[in-house]
Design a protein around this motif. Structure first.
Motif, short mmCIF file in Angstrom:
data_model
loop_
_atom_site.label_atom_id
_atom_site.label_comp_id
_atom_site.label_asym_id
_atom_site.label_seq_id
_atom_site.Cartn_x
_atom_site.Cartn_y
_atom_site.Cartn_z
N TYR A 176 15.29 7.33 11.90
CA TYR A 176 15.38 5.80 11.46
C TYR A 176 15.81 5.89 10.00
CZ TYR A 176 13.28 4.26 15.69
OH TYR A 176 12.93 3.78 16.97
N LEU A 177 16.73 4.96 9.66
CA LEU A 177 17.26 4.61 8.49
C LEU A 177 16.19 3.74 7.83
CD1 LEU A 177 19.29 5.30 6.16
CD2 LEU A 177 20.51 3.28 6.93
N VAL A 178 15.54 4.17 6.73
CA VAL A 178 14.41 3.19 6.28
C VAL A 178 14.65 2.81 4.94
CG1 VAL A 178 11.78 3.32 5.75
CG2 VAL A 178 12.69 4.74 7.55
N GLU A 179 14.59 1.26 4.54
CA GLU A 179 14.22 0.90 3.27
C GLU A 179 12.96 0.05 3.17
OE1 GLU A 179 17.11 0.78 1.40
OE2 GLU A 179 18.65 1.75 2.58
N PHE A 180 12.68 -0.19 1.72
CA PHE A 180 11.33 -0.81 1.72
C PHE A 180 11.44 -1.75 0.48
CE2 PHE A 180 11.60 3.01 -0.72
CZ PHE A 180 11.01 2.78 -2.06
N GLU A 187 0.91 -1.23 0.03
CA GLU A 187 -0.09 0.04 0.08
C GLU A 187 0.97 1.27 -0.08
OE1 GLU A 187 -3.24 0.13 2.81
OE2 GLU A 187 -3.17 -2.06 2.84
N ILE A 188 0.88 1.93 -1.19
CA ILE A 188 2.04 3.19 -1.25
C ILE A 188 1.95 4.00 -0.28
CG2 ILE A 188 3.23 4.40 -3.13
CD1 ILE A 188 3.58 1.56 -3.30
N GLN A 210 7.13 5.65 6.29
CA GLN A 210 8.56 5.89 6.09
C GLN A 210 8.92 7.51 6.40
OE1 GLN A 210 9.65 5.59 1.93
NE2 GLN A 210 11.72 5.98 2.08
N GLU A 211 8.00 8.24 6.02
CA GLU A 211 8.28 9.62 6.36
C GLU A 211 8.38 9.82 7.97
OE1 GLU A 211 6.20 14.02 5.57
OE2 GLU A 211 5.47 12.47 4.78
N PHE A 212 7.25 9.30 8.48
CA PHE A 212 7.35 9.42 9.95
C PHE A 212 8.52 8.65 10.91
CE2 PHE A 212 6.02 7.17 13.96
CZ PHE A 212 5.92 8.52 14.75
N LEU A 213 9.07 7.56 10.26
CA LEU A 213 10.01 7.10 10.95
C LEU A 213 11.29 7.93 10.62
CD1 LEU A 213 9.42 3.07 10.34
CD2 LEU A 213 9.29 4.71 12.40
N HIS A 267 4.57 5.20 2.43
CA HIS A 267 5.34 6.65 2.36
C HIS A 267 4.99 7.25 3.53
CE1 HIS A 267 5.67 6.60 -2.37
NE2 HIS A 267 6.43 6.05 -1.80
N SER A 268 4.01 6.85 4.11
CA SER A 268 3.30 7.71 5.46
C SER A 268 4.26 7.32 6.67
CB SER A 268 1.85 7.41 5.94
OG SER A 268 1.72 8.26 7.09
#
Length: 223
Positions: free
Chosen positions: A25-29, A9-10, A17-20, A14-15
């Protein structure tokens, strides 16, 4: 600290990812089963946020794969499937916790912090080594009673090394953990040196009882 979000669920992806990322935090997906499998087998994460229903496969199969490969990576299931059977099965396979959609981002953050504490430092809120203390919730480092101000990369490197004192860590592993999975595509890893140099200087100025030792051509270890 590095988080992997496995979610198709894009907008939600993104929500989160942006929050973390705002929480440092370093975020991968990954947005499908195939990409997720490559990432969980190739890299190490502090926590994996895992959706059950994915294009190309099931998140439960990713849990089974992690278990079979003996990859000790904390997993928080995020799924709209809120049946008791799915929750129990996920936890039995190896997930650490389960959060049903929709959820509040503040609750997600609390769950992540709790899971990481349990896995990395036996539930303690503060990591200690010699006279250095690191508080992950506050992103604060102290030597004795004196706070040491670090930039984000310096902090992340110290955090990673303090969880593994006296253990030699390869430069590529440090780069992937602190800068992200794409760091292994860099022509060289010289960018680590300047951050280590500054971190060592700050620890020395604070009279810390620890130091970071370079092993030429290999990596670094906390001594």
């Amino acid at each position: 600290m590095k988080i992997l979000i496995i979610e198709d669920e894009i907008d939600l992806l993104h929500s989160v990812q942006e929050f973390l990322e705002q929480e440092s935090y370093l975020v991968e997906f990954a947005t499908n089963y195939e990409t997720a499998v490559v990432k969980v087998l190739s890299y190490q994460y502090d926590c994996i946020l895992l959706d059950i229903m994915l294009p190309g496969g099931s998140g439960l199969d990713i849990l089974r794969l992690l278990k079979n490969e003996k990859k000790d990576q904390p997993v928080l299931i995020l799924s709209a499937k809120d049946s008791v059977e799915d929750k129990v099965l996920g936890l039995e396979i190896g997930a650490d916790d389960y959060l049903a959609k929709p959820f509040h981002l503040s609750e997600l953050l609390a769950r992540i912090k709790s899971i990481v504490r349990r896995h990395m430092h036996q539930g303690d809120h503060v990591i200690s080594y010699k006279d250095v203390k690191l508080n992950p919730d506050l992103r604060q480092v102290t030597v004795g009673s004196k706070e040491v101000i670090l930039n984000r990369k310096e902090y992340d490197m110290l955090y990673y090394l303090m969880l593994r004192p006296n253990k030699l860590m390869e430069k590529t592993t440090i780069a992937e953990t602190v800068w992200g999975d794409n760091a292994d595509q860099a022509d060289n890893l010289d960018f680590i040196y300047s951050q280590i140099k500054n971190l060592r200087r700050k620890l020395k100025e604070a009279n810390a009882q620890i130091d970071i030792q370079a092993v030429y051509g290999v990596g670094y270890k906390l001594i």
